[in-house]
Design an enzyme around this catalytic site. Structure first.
Site, PDB file in Angstrom:
ATOM      1  CG  ASP A 175      25.732  62.390  65.529  1.00 20.62           C
ATOM      2  OD1 ASP A 175      26.067  61.523  64.711  1.00 20.62           O
ATOM      3  OD2 ASP A 175      26.526  63.277  65.951  1.00 20.62           O
ATOM      4  CB  ILE A 176      27.703  63.885  70.445  1.00 17.36           C
ATOM      5  CG1 ILE A 176      27.930  64.683  71.711  1.00 17.36           C
ATOM      6  CG2 ILE A 176      28.931  63.900  69.559  1.00 17.36           C
ATOM      7  CD1 ILE A 176      28.959  64.066  72.648  1.00 17.36           C
ATOM      8  CG  ASN A 236      29.642  57.626  56.383  1.00 18.42           C
ATOM      9  OD1 ASN A 236      29.080  57.732  55.290  1.00 18.42           O
ATOM     10  ND2 ASN A 236      29.641  58.608  57.276  1.00 18.42           N
ATOM     11  CG  HIS A 290      32.849  61.613  56.098  1.00 17.23           C
ATOM     12  ND1 HIS A 290      32.386  61.833  57.379  1.00 17.23           N
ATOM     13  CD2 HIS A 290      33.264  62.801  55.655  1.00 17.23           C
ATOM     14  CE1 HIS A 290      32.510  63.112  57.674  1.00 17.23           C
ATOM     15  NE2 HIS A 290      33.055  63.714  56.643  1.00 17.23           N
ATOM     16  CG  HIS A 329      27.731  54.686  63.006  1.00 15.99           C
ATOM     17  ND1 HIS A 329      29.024  54.221  63.004  1.00 15.99           N
ATOM     18  CD2 HIS A 329      27.762  55.901  62.417  1.00 15.99           C
ATOM     19  CE1 HIS A 329      29.810  55.124  62.444  1.00 15.99           C
ATOM     20  NE2 HIS A 329      29.072  56.155  62.071  1.00 15.99           N
TER      21      HIS A 329
HETATM   22  P1  AMP Z   1      30.748  58.490  60.985  1.00 17.98           P
HETATM   23  O1  AMP Z   1      31.502  59.598  60.281  1.00 17.98           O
HETATM   24  O2  AMP Z   1      29.700  57.866  60.097  1.00 17.98           O
HETATM   25  O3  AMP Z   1      31.672  57.465  61.595  1.00 17.98           O
HETATM   26  O4  AMP Z   1      29.941  59.192  62.149  1.00 17.98           O
HETATM   27  C1  AMP Z   1      30.244  59.078  63.513  1.00 17.98           C
HETATM   28  C2  AMP Z   1      29.214  59.885  64.246  1.00 17.98           C
HETATM   29  O5  AMP Z   1      29.299  59.590  65.624  1.00 17.98           O
HETATM   30  C3  AMP Z   1      29.393  61.413  64.098  1.00 17.98           C
HETATM   31  O6  AMP Z   1      28.213  61.961  63.541  1.00 17.98           O
HETATM   32  C4  AMP Z   1      29.615  61.867  65.535  1.00 17.98           C
HETATM   33  O7  AMP Z   1      29.040  63.112  65.824  1.00 17.98           O
HETATM   34  C5  AMP Z   1      28.975  60.753  66.333  1.00 17.98           C
HETATM   35  N1  AMP Z   1      29.495  60.580  67.684  1.00 17.98           N
HETATM   36  C6  AMP Z   1      30.779  60.426  68.064  1.00 17.98           C
HETATM   37  N2  AMP Z   1      30.872  60.286  69.389  1.00 17.98           N
HETATM   38  C7  AMP Z   1      29.606  60.319  69.863  1.00 17.98           C
HETATM   39  C8  AMP Z   1      29.024  60.226  71.166  1.00 17.98           C
HETATM   40  N3  AMP Z   1      29.784  60.070  72.262  1.00 17.98           N
HETATM   41  N4  AMP Z   1      27.685  60.315  71.287  1.00 17.98           N
HETATM   42  C9  AMP Z   1      26.917  60.485  70.201  1.00 17.98           C
HETATM   43  N5  AMP Z   1      27.400  60.569  68.943  1.00 17.98           N
HETATM   44  C10 AMP Z   1      28.732  60.504  68.782  1.00 17.98           C
END
Ligand code: AMP
Length: 137
Positions: free
Chosen positions: A32-33, A88, A94, A101
């Protein structure tokens, strides 16, 4: 709900980079970024589906098959002994990226990891509720 392309499609296509930790025919996992803790990993199906309820049985099975292995790998690499799986669905729950994912989020003694507020309520009409869900399965 949306089945529009998301940033995860761009990652799957190799158009934007990720720190990949696992890949097979159906599944990709990467860091996760913006991690909640050291070792926060996202596990995604290659099938495009916005929410878990949109996902095919085959893609869901592929995710489920690899999850325990990925959890063990995160534990081994980070030394964590506790972790949360978070998934989520919907903006109100959220969800920010509308491609299924599963977060693997290590929890450490310093408090890093998933913060949880567990708003438990009284169980009401359990017979009707269980029957309604059972009938919809
Ligand atoms: P959610 O709130 O469950 O939709 O979480 C989305 C997740 O995706 C968050 O924890 C972000 O930090 C992660 N995210 C978004 N863009 C990227 C990316 N380019 N690479 C890795 N993680 C990402």
């Amino acid at each position: 709900m949306s089945s529009d392309p998301t940033i995860f499609d761009a990652i799957l296509a190799g158009d934007i980079p990720c720190h990949r930790v696992y890949e097979d025919e159906h599944v990709l996992a990467f860091l996760d970024i913006a991690p909640l803790s050291h070792g926060h990993v996202l596990v995604i199906p290659k099938e495009r589906a916005a929410q878990m309820d949109d996902l095919s049985d085959e893609a869901a099975a592929a995710l489920g098959r690899v999850l325990p292995r990925l959890c063990r790998a995160v534990m081994s690499a980070t030394g964590c002994e506790a972790y949360n799986l978070l998934q989520n669905n919907g903006a109100e729950a959220h969800q920010a990226v509308f491609h299924v994912h599963i977060h693997i989020i290590p929890k450490f003694a310093d408090g890093s990891g998933l913060g949880l507020k567990w708003n438990s309520r009284e169980l009401t009409s359990p017979e009707e509720l269980a029957s309604a869900i059972q009938a919809a399965c």
